[in-house]
Write a protein that holds these residues in place. Structure first.
Motif, PDB file in Angstrom:
ATOM      1  N   THR A 147      91.439  46.129  56.211  1.00 25.43           N
ATOM      2  CA  THR A 147      91.772  47.431  55.660  1.00 25.43           C
ATOM      3  C   THR A 147      92.568  47.271  54.376  1.00 25.43           C
ATOM      4  N   ALA A 148      92.276  48.111  53.393  1.00 28.52           N
ATOM      5  CA  ALA A 148      93.011  48.095  52.133  1.00 28.52           C
ATOM      6  C   ALA A 148      93.219  49.522  51.663  1.00 28.52           C
ATOM      7  N   LEU A 149      94.090  49.685  50.660  1.00 30.50           N
ATOM      8  CA  LEU A 149      94.403  50.999  50.121  1.00 30.50           C
ATOM      9  C   LEU A 149      94.046  51.060  48.646  1.00 30.50           C
ATOM     10  N   LYS A 150      93.405  52.138  48.252  1.00 30.22           N
ATOM     11  CA  LYS A 150      93.146  52.399  46.843  1.00 30.22           C
ATOM     12  C   LYS A 150      94.127  53.465  46.390  1.00 30.22           C
ATOM     13  N   TRP A 151      94.891  53.159  45.340  1.00 28.64           N
ATOM     14  CA  TRP A 151      95.886  54.124  44.876  1.00 28.64           C
ATOM     15  C   TRP A 151      95.204  55.403  44.435  1.00 28.64           C
ATOM     16  N   PRO A 152      95.739  56.600  44.793  1.00 31.25           N
ATOM     17  CA  PRO A 152      96.973  56.736  45.560  1.00 31.25           C
ATOM     18  C   PRO A 152      96.780  56.945  47.053  1.00 31.25           C
ATOM     19  N   ASN A 153      95.571  57.324  47.506  1.00 34.56           N
ATOM     20  CA  ASN A 153      95.501  57.785  48.901  1.00 34.56           C
ATOM     21  C   ASN A 153      94.153  57.585  49.584  1.00 34.56           C
ATOM     22  N   ASP A 154      93.420  56.562  49.195  1.00 26.80           N
ATOM     23  CA  ASP A 154      92.154  56.273  49.865  1.00 26.80           C
ATOM     24  C   ASP A 154      92.308  55.064  50.783  1.00 26.80           C
ATOM     25  N   VAL A 155      91.662  55.118  51.937  1.00 31.01           N
ATOM     26  CA  VAL A 155      91.637  53.996  52.872  1.00 31.01           C
ATOM     27  C   VAL A 155      90.282  53.305  52.734  1.00 31.01           C
ATOM     28  N   LEU A 156      90.305  52.004  52.450  1.00 24.84           N
ATOM     29  CA  LEU A 156      89.089  51.237  52.227  1.00 24.84           C
ATOM     30  C   LEU A 156      88.822  50.285  53.382  1.00 24.84           C
ATOM     31  N   LEU A 157      87.550  50.149  53.747  1.00 25.97           N
ATOM     32  CA  LEU A 157      87.116  49.171  54.736  1.00 25.97           C
ATOM     33  C   LEU A 157      86.021  48.312  54.118  1.00 25.97           C
ATOM     34  N   ARG A 195      84.481  49.999  50.837  1.00 26.39           N
ATOM     35  CA  ARG A 195      83.985  51.377  50.868  1.00 26.39           C
ATOM     36  C   ARG A 195      85.097  52.294  51.357  1.00 26.39           C
ATOM     37  N   LYS A 196      85.107  53.501  50.820  1.00 24.00           N
ATOM     38  CA  LYS A 196      86.081  54.487  51.273  1.00 24.00           C
ATOM     39  C   LYS A 196      85.697  55.010  52.642  1.00 24.00           C
ATOM     40  N   ALA A 197      86.635  54.909  53.584  1.00 29.10           N
ATOM     41  CA  ALA A 197      86.397  55.407  54.937  1.00 29.10           C
ATOM     42  C   ALA A 197      87.410  56.462  55.345  1.00 29.10           C
ATOM     43  N   GLY A 198      88.391  56.699  54.489  1.00 24.84           N
ATOM     44  CA  GLY A 198      89.407  57.681  54.841  1.00 24.84           C
ATOM     45  C   GLY A 198      90.171  58.143  53.625  1.00 24.84           C
ATOM     46  N   GLY A 199      90.832  59.283  53.767  1.00 26.26           N
ATOM     47  CA  GLY A 199      91.624  59.836  52.685  1.00 26.26           C
ATOM     48  C   GLY A 199      92.832  60.567  53.214  1.00 26.26           C
ATOM     49  N   ILE A 200      93.806  60.787  52.333  1.00 31.04           N
ATOM     50  CA  ILE A 200      95.081  61.398  52.700  1.00 31.04           C
ATOM     51  C   ILE A 200      95.390  62.501  51.696  1.00 31.04           C
ATOM     52  N   LEU A 201      95.864  63.627  52.191  1.00 34.08           N
ATOM     53  CA  LEU A 201      96.217  64.747  51.326  1.00 34.08           C
ATOM     54  C   LEU A 201      97.540  65.341  51.796  1.00 34.08           C
TER      55      LEU A 201
END
Length: 291
Positions: free
Chosen positions: A134-144, A151-157
């Motif tokens: 798992t990794a993070l793309k600034w500012p709020n995407d979760v990458l797998l 690939r983006k698998a999640g997001g934060i708002l």
């Protein structure tokens, strides 16, 4: 599976046996402790957006810090820049939480760290519970990692609400390739996760958030003392990469992402050597990160 009574499978809680409904009673027993952060937990079968609903509850004074709202399906889930977030029923985790850092003497100017803190909590919980890279793309995407690519698998708002902040998380869990909203998206299933049961995943993420939020509040929101800044930088796939930042006003900035500063901003160094801290914008990774 087609219901025998001919009703729409969309409304049948057992229409997809690979995607059982969440057990709210068990989640409450395991998460709602008197001394803990979480004060209430509700699961609704369907809503437009858990963020919108919880913001409304906070504004009306009917939700207190630690309220958790989970939806089995969202019809109007939103990401940054009002992008749509859609997925089949019970195929992911779609939830929002209400926190009030001001009650813990965290200055308002440090509240911008909440989305990044949430990213750390989500990524660390998924790594330990689901066994995925798992990794993070600034500012709020979760990458797998799926098929060797991120690939983006999640997001934060995060949204201000009722003297606090509502933080929403959307995470693709069991989505199959043909169900992805866009070809470049990902899911825990496609990443080969060892756990796809949403209940232990949700418990792990909420417990991880509770720990990081508690440490951050204890440090009065200081990202250094709470080690949130260090943890975010360690897991941020954006750092060390050449990036293009699309900034407000349609201004673009191209350079190398070198750091996340004390305010949670992404520091970019351009080819001319100019350093600029970006607090908001759309980031595009232009080349792979360090191997």
């Amino acid at each position: 599976m087609t219901p025998r009574d001919g009703s729409d499978a969309h409304d049948n809680r057992w229409s997809d046996l690979d995607r059982p409904p969440l057990g709210v009673a068990g989640l409450r027993r395991s998460l709602l402790r008197g001394e803990g952060l979480w004060s209430s937990l509700d699961v609704v079968p369907r809503t437009g957006s858990t963020n919108t609903d919880l913001v409304a509850r906070a504004a009306a004074g009917t939700a207190q810090e630690g309220a958790v709202l989970v939806a089995e399906e969202q019809s109007a889930g939103r990401g940054r820049l009002d992008r749509q977030w859609t997925a089949p029923p019970r195929s992911g985790l779609f939830f929002s939480v209400l926190v009030k850092p001001g009650e813990h003497e965290v200055p308002v100017e440090r509240w911008g760290w909440l989305p990044l803190l949430t990213g750390v909590a989500v990524a660390s919980a998924l790594s330990s519970t689901a066994g995925v890279d798992t990794a993070l793309k600034w500012p709020n995407d979760v990458l797998l990692t799926v098929g060797g690519e991120e690939r983006k698998a999640g997001g934060i708002l995060a949204e201000a609400a009722g003297g606090g902040v509502v933080v929403g998380v959307g995470l693709n869990v069991s989505l199959r390739a043909e169900e992805l909203p866009v070809p470049g998206a990902g899911s825990l299933a496609l990443a080969g996760a060892k756990v796809l049961d949403r209940e232990p995943l949700l418990r792990a993420v909420l417990r991880s958030f509770e720990r990081w939020y508690g440490e951050w509040c204890a440090a009065e929101g200081d990202p250094g003392l709470s080690r949130v800044q260090e943890a975010y930088a360690a897991g941020c796939a954006t750092l060390g990469r050449s990036v293009r930042a699309v900034l407000p006003g349609d201004r673009e900035l191209v350079g190398e992402a070198v750091a996340v500063d004390g305010d949670g901003r992404l520091v970019i160094v351009t080819d001319s050597g100019t350093r600029e801290a970006v607090g908001a914008g759309d980031i595009v990774h232009l080349r792979p990160g360090p191997q």
